[in-house]
Design a protein around this motif. Structure first.
Motif, PDB file in Angstrom:
ATOM      1  N   SER A 279     -37.896  -0.056  26.975  1.00  0.00           N
ATOM      2  CA  SER A 279     -37.800   0.122  25.527  1.00  0.00           C
ATOM      3  C   SER A 279     -37.112  -1.104  24.936  1.00  0.00           C
ATOM      4  O   SER A 279     -35.938  -1.349  25.208  1.00  0.00           O
ATOM      5  CB  SER A 279     -36.983   1.368  25.188  1.00  0.00           C
TER       6      SER A 279
ATOM      7  N   LYS B  38     -47.897  -1.634  23.317  1.00  0.00           N
ATOM      8  CA  LYS B  38     -47.802  -0.306  22.697  1.00  0.00           C
ATOM      9  C   LYS B  38     -46.913   0.589  23.548  1.00  0.00           C
ATOM     10  O   LYS B  38     -46.979   0.568  24.762  1.00  0.00           O
ATOM     11  CB  LYS B  38     -49.196   0.311  22.575  1.00  0.00           C
ATOM     12  N   GLY B  39     -46.092   1.367  22.874  1.00  0.00           N
ATOM     13  CA  GLY B  39     -45.228   2.305  23.552  1.00  0.00           C
ATOM     14  C   GLY B  39     -43.861   1.742  23.917  1.00  0.00           C
ATOM     15  O   GLY B  39     -42.970   2.482  24.270  1.00  0.00           O
TER      16      GLY B  39
ATOM     17  N   TRP C  80     -39.760  -7.392  13.001  1.00  0.00           N
ATOM     18  CA  TRP C  80     -39.696  -5.944  12.803  1.00  0.00           C
ATOM     19  C   TRP C  80     -40.950  -5.448  12.095  1.00  0.00           C
ATOM     20  O   TRP C  80     -41.622  -6.208  11.395  1.00  0.00           O
ATOM     21  CB  TRP C  80     -38.454  -5.589  11.983  1.00  0.00           C
ATOM     22  N   ARG C  81     -41.254  -4.190  12.265  1.00  0.00           N
ATOM     23  CA  ARG C  81     -42.439  -3.587  11.630  1.00  0.00           C
ATOM     24  C   ARG C  81     -42.409  -3.768  10.111  1.00  0.00           C
ATOM     25  O   ARG C  81     -43.450  -3.867   9.470  1.00  0.00           O
ATOM     26  CB  ARG C  81     -42.519  -2.102  11.986  1.00  0.00           C
TER      27      ARG C  81
ATOM     28  N   SER D  39     -42.020  -0.184  21.799  1.00  0.00           N
ATOM     29  CA  SER D  39     -41.177  -0.216  20.612  1.00  0.00           C
ATOM     30  C   SER D  39     -41.946   0.298  19.404  1.00  0.00           C
ATOM     31  O   SER D  39     -43.092  -0.085  19.190  1.00  0.00           O
ATOM     32  CB  SER D  39     -40.684  -1.627  20.325  1.00  0.00           C
ATOM     33  N   LYS D  40     -41.273   1.138  18.627  1.00  0.00           N
ATOM     34  CA  LYS D  40     -41.857   1.604  17.371  1.00  0.00           C
ATOM     35  C   LYS D  40     -41.463   0.691  16.221  1.00  0.00           C
ATOM     36  O   LYS D  40     -42.135   0.652  15.207  1.00  0.00           O
ATOM     37  CB  LYS D  40     -41.408   3.030  17.076  1.00  0.00           C
ATOM     38  N   ALA D  41     -40.355  -0.026  16.388  1.00  0.00           N
ATOM     39  CA  ALA D  41     -39.824  -0.843  15.296  1.00  0.00           C
ATOM     40  C   ALA D  41     -40.111  -2.325  15.451  1.00  0.00           C
ATOM     41  O   ALA D  41     -40.157  -3.051  14.471  1.00  0.00           O
ATOM     42  CB  ALA D  41     -38.317  -0.631  15.185  1.00  0.00           C
TER      43      ALA D  41
END
Length: 86
Positions: free
Chosen positions: A62, A16-17, A38-39, A19-21
């Motif tokens: 990141s 967590k933290g 990917w998400r 990557s958002k994608a």
């Protein structure tokens, strides 16, 4: 026949933290292929990624930032079915 992606690792879920994608990733060292989940559920494979670059990716604060600067502009990619990516 149909080419399948054979991995010598299991997909690693991203911390967590970092990557958002990106949900998960995997590296096939025998074929130098980095696979990204990917998400959205899509899976991208990047061919020709050297082991040292993958190590740097894993150490990056990141994942997305690292990919955009060091992988996406330089390595060919293709989208694959998640079942074929295993």
């Amino acid at each position: 026949g149909e080419e399948r992606y054979s991995s010598n690792r299991k997909f690693v879920t991203t911390a967590k933290g970092r990557s958002k994608a990106i949900v998960a990733y995997e590296y096939n060292s025998e074929r130098s292929i980095l696979a990204i989940v990917w998400r959205s559920g899509a899976v991208s494979q990047y061919a020709g990624v050297p082991p040292a670059l993958f190590d740097a990716f894993e150490a990056a604060p990141s994942f997305g930032g690292f990919l955009h600067q060091n992988v996406l502009p330089f390595f060919a990619h293709r989208y694959v079915d998640i079942a074929a990516a295993r």
